[in-house]
Design a protein around this motif. Structure first.
Motif, PDB file in Angstrom:
ATOM      1  N   ALA A  59       5.259  25.297  41.846  1.00 41.99           N
ATOM      2  CA  ALA A  59       6.641  25.745  41.693  1.00 41.99           C
ATOM      3  C   ALA A  59       6.908  27.119  42.297  1.00 41.99           C
ATOM      4  CB  ALA A  59       7.022  25.760  40.218  1.00 41.99           C
ATOM      5  N   PHE A  60       5.878  27.982  42.373  1.00 42.15           N
ATOM      6  CA  PHE A  60       6.109  29.372  42.767  1.00 42.15           C
ATOM      7  C   PHE A  60       5.119  29.861  43.808  1.00 42.15           C
ATOM      8  CE2 PHE A  60       7.709  29.095  38.412  1.00 42.15           C
ATOM      9  CZ  PHE A  60       8.971  29.631  38.575  1.00 42.15           C
ATOM     10  N   ASP A  61       5.625  30.674  44.689  1.00 43.52           N
ATOM     11  CA  ASP A  61       4.799  31.521  45.538  1.00 43.52           C
ATOM     12  C   ASP A  61       4.850  32.878  44.835  1.00 43.52           C
ATOM     13  OD1 ASP A  61       3.436  32.864  47.513  1.00 43.52           O
ATOM     14  OD2 ASP A  61       5.145  32.941  48.882  1.00 43.52           O
ATOM     15  N   PHE A  62       3.790  33.222  44.112  1.00 45.17           N
ATOM     16  CA  PHE A  62       3.849  34.389  43.243  1.00 45.17           C
ATOM     17  C   PHE A  62       2.654  35.305  43.389  1.00 45.17           C
ATOM     18  CE2 PHE A  62       2.123  30.972  40.402  1.00 45.17           C
ATOM     19  CZ  PHE A  62       0.829  31.447  40.311  1.00 45.17           C
ATOM     20  N   GLN A  63       2.820  36.473  42.795  1.00 45.54           N
ATOM     21  CA  GLN A  63       1.755  37.476  42.686  1.00 45.54           C
ATOM     22  C   GLN A  63       1.887  38.107  41.304  1.00 45.54           C
ATOM     23  OE1 GLN A  63      -0.546  38.174  45.103  1.00 45.54           O
ATOM     24  NE2 GLN A  63      -1.578  39.639  43.785  1.00 45.54           N
ATOM     25  N   THR A  85       8.740  33.662  44.394  1.00 46.99           N
ATOM     26  CA  THR A  85       9.859  32.843  44.837  1.00 46.99           C
ATOM     27  C   THR A  85       9.670  31.427  44.330  1.00 46.99           C
ATOM     28  OG1 THR A  85      10.034  34.220  46.810  1.00 46.99           O
ATOM     29  CG2 THR A  85      11.136  32.071  46.883  1.00 46.99           C
ATOM     30  N   HIS A  86      10.746  30.839  43.873  1.00 46.63           N
ATOM     31  CA  HIS A  86      10.733  29.469  43.358  1.00 46.63           C
ATOM     32  C   HIS A  86      10.777  28.505  44.550  1.00 46.63           C
ATOM     33  CE1 HIS A  86      13.006  26.267  40.774  1.00 46.63           C
ATOM     34  NE2 HIS A  86      11.714  25.986  40.880  1.00 46.63           N
ATOM     35  N   VAL A  87       9.622  27.928  44.907  1.00 44.86           N
ATOM     36  CA  VAL A  87       9.490  27.141  46.133  1.00 44.86           C
ATOM     37  C   VAL A  87       9.322  25.636  45.905  1.00 44.86           C
ATOM     38  CG1 VAL A  87       8.544  29.073  47.457  1.00 44.86           C
ATOM     39  CG2 VAL A  87       6.978  27.528  46.230  1.00 44.86           C
ATOM     40  N   GLY A  88       9.137  25.218  44.654  1.00 45.43           N
ATOM     41  CA  GLY A  88       8.924  23.802  44.386  1.00 45.43           C
ATOM     42  C   GLY A  88       9.527  23.414  43.048  1.00 45.43           C
ATOM     43  N   GLY A  92      11.334  19.281  36.539  1.00 40.74           N
ATOM     44  CA  GLY A  92      12.425  18.439  36.992  1.00 40.74           C
ATOM     45  C   GLY A  92      13.564  19.171  37.678  1.00 40.74           C
ATOM     46  N   MET A  93      13.473  20.503  37.748  1.00 37.99           N
ATOM     47  CA  MET A  93      14.522  21.284  38.416  1.00 37.99           C
ATOM     48  C   MET A  93      14.064  21.580  39.840  1.00 37.99           C
ATOM     49  SD  MET A  93      15.489  23.895  35.322  1.00 37.99           S
ATOM     50  CE  MET A  93      13.794  24.143  34.797  1.00 37.99           C
ATOM     51  N   PRO A  94      14.900  21.303  40.834  1.00 41.13           N
ATOM     52  CA  PRO A  94      14.491  21.548  42.219  1.00 41.13           C
ATOM     53  C   PRO A  94      14.345  23.031  42.521  1.00 41.13           C
ATOM     54  CG  PRO A  94      16.798  20.916  42.127  1.00 41.13           C
ATOM     55  CD  PRO A  94      16.251  20.776  40.732  1.00 41.13           C
ATOM     56  N   ALA A  95      13.573  23.331  43.542  1.00 43.02           N
ATOM     57  CA  ALA A  95      13.370  24.711  43.976  1.00 43.02           C
ATOM     58  C   ALA A  95      14.701  25.346  44.342  1.00 43.02           C
ATOM     59  CB  ALA A  95      12.432  24.750  45.172  1.00 43.02           C
ATOM     60  N   THR A  96      14.849  26.609  43.963  1.00 44.36           N
ATOM     61  CA  THR A  96      16.077  27.334  44.286  1.00 44.36           C
ATOM     62  C   THR A  96      15.910  28.233  45.500  1.00 44.36           C
ATOM     63  OG1 THR A  96      15.484  29.208  42.879  1.00 44.36           O
ATOM     64  CG2 THR A  96      16.729  27.401  41.839  1.00 44.36           C
ATOM     65  N   LEU A 133      18.980  29.133  37.420  1.00 39.81           N
ATOM     66  CA  LEU A 133      18.830  27.912  36.632  1.00 39.81           C
ATOM     67  C   LEU A 133      19.593  27.987  35.319  1.00 39.81           C
ATOM     68  CD1 LEU A 133      15.018  27.361  37.287  1.00 39.81           C
ATOM     69  CD2 LEU A 133      16.935  26.114  38.326  1.00 39.81           C
ATOM     70  N   LEU A 134      20.035  29.180  34.952  1.00 35.67           N
ATOM     71  CA  LEU A 134      20.877  29.404  33.779  1.00 35.67           C
ATOM     72  C   LEU A 134      22.035  30.297  34.204  1.00 35.67           C
ATOM     73  CD1 LEU A 134      18.249  30.249  30.993  1.00 35.67           C
ATOM     74  CD2 LEU A 134      19.575  28.148  31.222  1.00 35.67           C
ATOM     75  N   PRO A 135      23.182  30.142  33.573  1.00 39.89           N
ATOM     76  CA  PRO A 135      24.317  30.997  33.940  1.00 39.89           C
ATOM     77  C   PRO A 135      24.060  32.453  33.547  1.00 39.89           C
ATOM     78  CG  PRO A 135      24.864  29.626  32.054  1.00 39.89           C
ATOM     79  CD  PRO A 135      23.513  29.184  32.516  1.00 39.89           C
ATOM     80  N   GLN A 136      24.638  33.354  34.311  1.00 42.72           N
ATOM     81  CA  GLN A 136      24.584  34.781  34.000  1.00 42.72           C
ATOM     82  C   GLN A 136      25.596  35.076  32.887  1.00 42.72           C
ATOM     83  OE1 GLN A 136      22.640  37.251  35.355  1.00 42.72           O
ATOM     84  NE2 GLN A 136      21.550  35.708  36.520  1.00 42.72           N
ATOM     85  N   PRO A 137      25.259  35.985  31.983  1.00 42.07           N
ATOM     86  CA  PRO A 137      26.253  36.380  30.981  1.00 42.07           C
ATOM     87  C   PRO A 137      27.452  37.035  31.682  1.00 42.07           C
ATOM     88  CG  PRO A 137      24.108  37.419  30.540  1.00 42.07           C
ATOM     89  CD  PRO A 137      23.996  36.671  31.834  1.00 42.07           C
ATOM     90  N   SER A 138      28.622  36.907  31.114  1.00 43.19           N
ATOM     91  CA  SER A 138      29.796  37.502  31.740  1.00 43.19           C
ATOM     92  C   SER A 138      29.613  39.017  31.840  1.00 43.19           C
ATOM     93  CB  SER A 138      31.076  37.164  30.976  1.00 43.19           C
ATOM     94  OG  SER A 138      30.936  37.526  29.631  1.00 43.19           O
ATOM     95  N   GLY A 139      29.979  39.548  33.002  1.00 43.55           N
ATOM     96  CA  GLY A 139      29.845  40.977  33.267  1.00 43.55           C
ATOM     97  C   GLY A 139      28.487  41.389  33.795  1.00 43.55           C
ATOM     98  N   ALA A 140      27.522  40.462  33.844  1.00 43.39           N
ATOM     99  CA  ALA A 140      26.184  40.793  34.353  1.00 43.39           C
ATOM    100  C   ALA A 140      26.163  40.689  35.876  1.00 43.39           C
ATOM    101  CB  ALA A 140      25.143  39.855  33.758  1.00 43.39           C
ATOM    102  N   PRO A 141      25.395  41.558  36.531  1.00 37.28           N
ATOM    103  CA  PRO A 141      25.277  41.436  37.987  1.00 37.28           C
ATOM    104  C   PRO A 141      24.569  40.153  38.380  1.00 37.28           C
ATOM    105  CG  PRO A 141      23.776  43.113  37.143  1.00 37.28           C
ATOM    106  CD  PRO A 141      24.597  42.624  35.984  1.00 37.28           C
TER     107      PRO A 141
END
Length: 142
Positions: A59-63, A85-88, A92-96, A133-141
């Motif tokens: 799922a990830f290319d990570f360090q 980075t989310h690569v796979g 069940g959620m596709p890579a973003t 994969l989840l919505p940002q809270p209102s007012g969040a960057p």
């Protein structure tokens, strides 16, 4: 010793996760390893750890960066930061294709020089928000 336990925990992050060396788990973990916070679908024992880390590798290319290691008695606690980075697909959620910075804490019980039990707490909520994969809270960057 507590120093040996700290070294063992660091090896999981430096050699297994960052080095992507699943074969090393046979040396580091007990065959009857107990996972107290399994990922969805994760099996038990060393094969369960392989399942867990394979899911993450796919799922990830990570360090990972090890931020702190604390040990007392037969327990070792490791605090980490992961960037990647989310690569796979993930559960069940596709890579973003998006990147994230995530933090977590691992606790292991060590027996006879091997990892015997594991607990962890990971900021999955924050990671999923960063990945879209989840919505940002209102007012969040974004």
């Amino acid at each position: 010793s507590t120093e040996a336990n700290k070294t063992l925990a660091r090896r999981v992050f430096e050699e297994v996760l960052n080095g992507r060396n699943l074969d090393l788990l046979d040396e580091l973990a007990a065959p009857d390893y107990i996972e107290h916070t399994p990922l969805p679908g994760q099996g038990t024992g060393i094969d369960g750890i392989r399942d867990r880390y394979t899911t993450l590798f796919n799922a990830f290319d990570f360090q990972f960066t090890v931020d702190d290691v604390i040990a007392e008695g037969d327990k070792v606690v490791l605090r980490w930061t992961q960037t990647g980075t989310h690569v796979g697909p993930l559960f069940g959620m596709p890579a973003t294709g998006r990147s994230s910075r995530t933090t977590g804490i691992e606790i292991w019980r060590v027996e006879s020089g091997k990892l015997a039990e594991h607990w962890d707490v990971v900021d999955v909520f924050g990671q999923f928000q960063q990945l879209g994969l989840l919505p940002q809270p209102s007012g969040a960057p974004a």
